[in-house]
Write a protein that holds these residues in place. Structure first.
Motif, mmCIF file in Angstrom:
data_model
loop_
_atom_site.group_PDB
_atom_site.id
_atom_site.type_symbol
_atom_site.label_atom_id
_atom_site.label_comp_id
_atom_site.label_asym_id
_atom_site.label_seq_id
_atom_site.Cartn_x
_atom_site.Cartn_y
_atom_site.Cartn_z
ATOM 1 N N MET A 171 0.831 -1.217 0.000
ATOM 2 C CA MET A 171 0.000 0.000 0.000
ATOM 3 C C MET A 171 0.854 1.252 0.000
ATOM 4 O O MET A 171 1.911 1.287 0.625
ATOM 5 C CB MET A 171 -0.862 0.020 1.265
ATOM 6 N N VAL A 172 0.343 2.291 -0.653
ATOM 7 C CA VAL A 172 1.050 3.577 -0.654
ATOM 8 C C VAL A 172 0.159 4.655 -0.023
ATOM 9 O O VAL A 172 0.447 5.141 1.056
ATOM 10 C CB VAL A 172 1.523 3.975 -2.069
ATOM 11 N N ASP A 173 -0.945 5.021 -0.689
ATOM 12 C CA ASP A 173 -1.781 6.069 -0.089
ATOM 13 C C ASP A 173 -2.938 5.505 0.728
ATOM 14 O O ASP A 173 -3.531 6.191 1.545
ATOM 15 C CB ASP A 173 -2.290 7.063 -1.151
ATOM 16 N N GLY A 174 -3.277 4.234 0.485
ATOM 17 C CA GLY A 174 -4.299 3.563 1.295
ATOM 18 C C GLY A 174 -5.724 4.015 1.036
ATOM 19 O O GLY A 174 -6.607 3.753 1.842
ATOM 20 N N GLY A 186 -7.322 3.794 -2.347
ATOM 21 C CA GLY A 186 -7.902 3.293 -3.588
ATOM 22 C C GLY A 186 -7.677 4.242 -4.761
ATOM 23 O O GLY A 186 -8.237 4.041 -5.839
ATOM 24 N N MET A 187 -6.860 5.267 -4.558
ATOM 25 C CA MET A 187 -6.688 6.261 -5.621
ATOM 26 C C MET A 187 -5.353 6.189 -6.363
ATOM 27 O O MET A 187 -5.266 6.512 -7.537
ATOM 28 C CB MET A 187 -6.881 7.662 -5.048
ATOM 29 N N CYS A 188 -4.295 5.757 -5.698
ATOM 30 C CA CYS A 188 -2.978 5.797 -6.353
ATOM 31 C C CYS A 188 -2.752 4.586 -7.259
ATOM 32 O O CYS A 188 -1.946 4.641 -8.184
ATOM 33 C CB CYS A 188 -1.864 5.915 -5.322
ATOM 34 N N GLY A 189 -3.431 3.495 -7.013
ATOM 35 C CA GLY A 189 -3.298 2.312 -7.870
ATOM 36 C C GLY A 189 -2.098 1.436 -7.520
ATOM 37 O O GLY A 189 -1.900 0.385 -8.118
ATOM 38 N N ALA A 190 -1.282 1.861 -6.558
ATOM 39 C CA ALA A 190 -0.054 1.121 -6.248
ATOM 40 C C ALA A 190 -0.319 -0.284 -5.719
ATOM 41 O O ALA A 190 0.500 -1.181 -5.887
ATOM 42 C CB ALA A 190 0.762 1.897 -5.222
ATOM 43 N N CYS A 191 -1.470 -0.473 -5.084
ATOM 44 C CA CYS A 191 -1.713 -1.770 -4.441
ATOM 45 C C CYS A 191 -2.547 -2.693 -5.312
ATOM 46 O O CYS A 191 -3.126 -3.645 -4.818
ATOM 47 C CB CYS A 191 -2.386 -1.555 -3.092
ATOM 48 N N PHE A 207 -7.740 -4.252 -5.184
ATOM 49 C CA PHE A 207 -6.907 -3.222 -4.570
ATOM 50 C C PHE A 207 -6.751 -3.598 -3.095
ATOM 51 O O PHE A 207 -7.750 -3.737 -2.385
ATOM 52 C CB PHE A 207 -7.546 -1.842 -4.711
ATOM 53 N N CYS A 228 -5.904 -1.989 -0.526
ATOM 54 C CA CYS A 228 -6.381 -1.063 0.503
ATOM 55 C C CYS A 228 -7.905 -1.024 0.636
ATOM 56 O O CYS A 228 -8.404 -0.780 1.729
ATOM 57 C CB CYS A 228 -5.824 0.331 0.279
HETATM 58 FE FE1 FES Z 1 -3.160 3.419 -3.294
HETATM 59 FE FE2 FES Z 1 -4.411 1.177 -2.613
HETATM 60 S S1 FES Z 1 -2.708 2.079 -1.689
HETATM 61 S S2 FES Z 1 -4.788 2.456 -4.317
#
Ligand code: FES
Length: 280
Positions: A222-225, A227-232, A242, A244
């Protein structure tokens, strides 16, 4: 502002904080996470909940210094405060919803690796409070890196392992799990593995062979936690999830760990640049 009531170092670069956050503490469940922000412009840091006290209105978090924000966070002391402390986020562990009598029929083993030991603790404690004592395999690289041993020992049947054999059983957590099942007559219906991605991958390969249903927590990606950054983003069976918002816990036998590990490497260069800037 969310006041830090206690701050202590558990092992090299691993820290514990007790934070006054009554609204989060009033309805959080094992398996969920929170997001902290040090100041207005600070990075959002998702962290799984290690413990909670509904009466005191506190949440315990454990984190590892891995980037600029967590290094800054480690400098905070009791009496300091977080600008934001948001949660509880994510879905609770699936057993929280299960019928307790049905749950009592299942044999559960938890595999906790490194800082992943922190989210294992509230799950095992919750089970213990409901009359279920699970087995826990707590793994660390060396004796100095073993965390929460006393706390876990009070609520589980605990097996400590160190990679270098300096404490407890010698070798990786997978060795102890395999020994327990194949040589020591243990039987498990469910395994919950939380720790470094590589550890979770190898636990899943083993439990697939042993036929044990396995849950993993994908908090590490997880990065921003939000659901917006897409990293997870994560391949789970033939679905995209996702971590998060759909997790952080998933069926470990369906998770594509190789893809998830590749994705988590994507941010390394940025993190490296930020660290260099901090050292200037
Ligand atoms: Fe960024 Fe899940 S941590 S979308």
């Amino acid at each position: 502002m969310y006041k830090i009531l206690k701050a202590e170092t558990l092992a090299a670069k691993i820290h514990l904080m007790v934070v006054h956050a009554p609204r989060v503490a009033s309805h959080c469940q094992p398996g969920q996470f929170i997001i902290v922000k040090l100041d207005e412009k600070g990075e959002r840091i998702p962290l799984t909940i290690c413990d909670y006290d509904r009466e005191e209105g506190t949440i315990t978090i454990v984190f590892q210094e891995i980037g600029v924000s967590t290094i800054k966070m480690a400098e905070l002391k009791a009496g300091d405060a977080f600008r934001d402390f948001v949660g509880p986020l994510g879905c609770p562990s699936e057993f929280v919803e299960e019928d307790i009598e049905e749950l009592k029929k299942k044999k559960m083993v938890f595999v906790a690796g490194g800082v992943g030991t922190a989210p294992v603790y509230p799950q095992v404690k919750w089970l213990h409070e409901h009359g279920i004592t699970a087995d826990v395999i707590l793994g660390a690289k060396t004796k100095d890196m073993v965390i929460l041993e006393k706390e876990l020992g009070e609520v589980s049947n605990l097996y400590v392992t160190t990679d270098d054999g300096s404490y407890g059983r010698a070798g990786m957590v997978t060795k102890t799990l395999e020994d327990l099942v194949t040589n020591e007559g243990k039987h498990y219906d469910v395994c919950v593995a939380i720790g470094p991605m590589i550890m979770m991958k190898f636990v899943c390969l083993l439990t697939k062979k042993l036929g044990i249903h396995t849950i993993v927590s994908m908090n590490p990606i997880m990065v921003d936690g939000t659901g917006m950054c897409g990293a997870c983003r994560l391949q789970v069976g033939d679905e995209i999830k996702f971590a998060c918002v759909d997790g952080p816990e998933f069926d470990g036998h369906l998770v594509d760990f190789d893809q998830a590990m590749k994705r988590s490497q994507m941010y390394k260069t940025e993190e490296g640049r930020a660290l260099l800037k901090l050292q200037e």
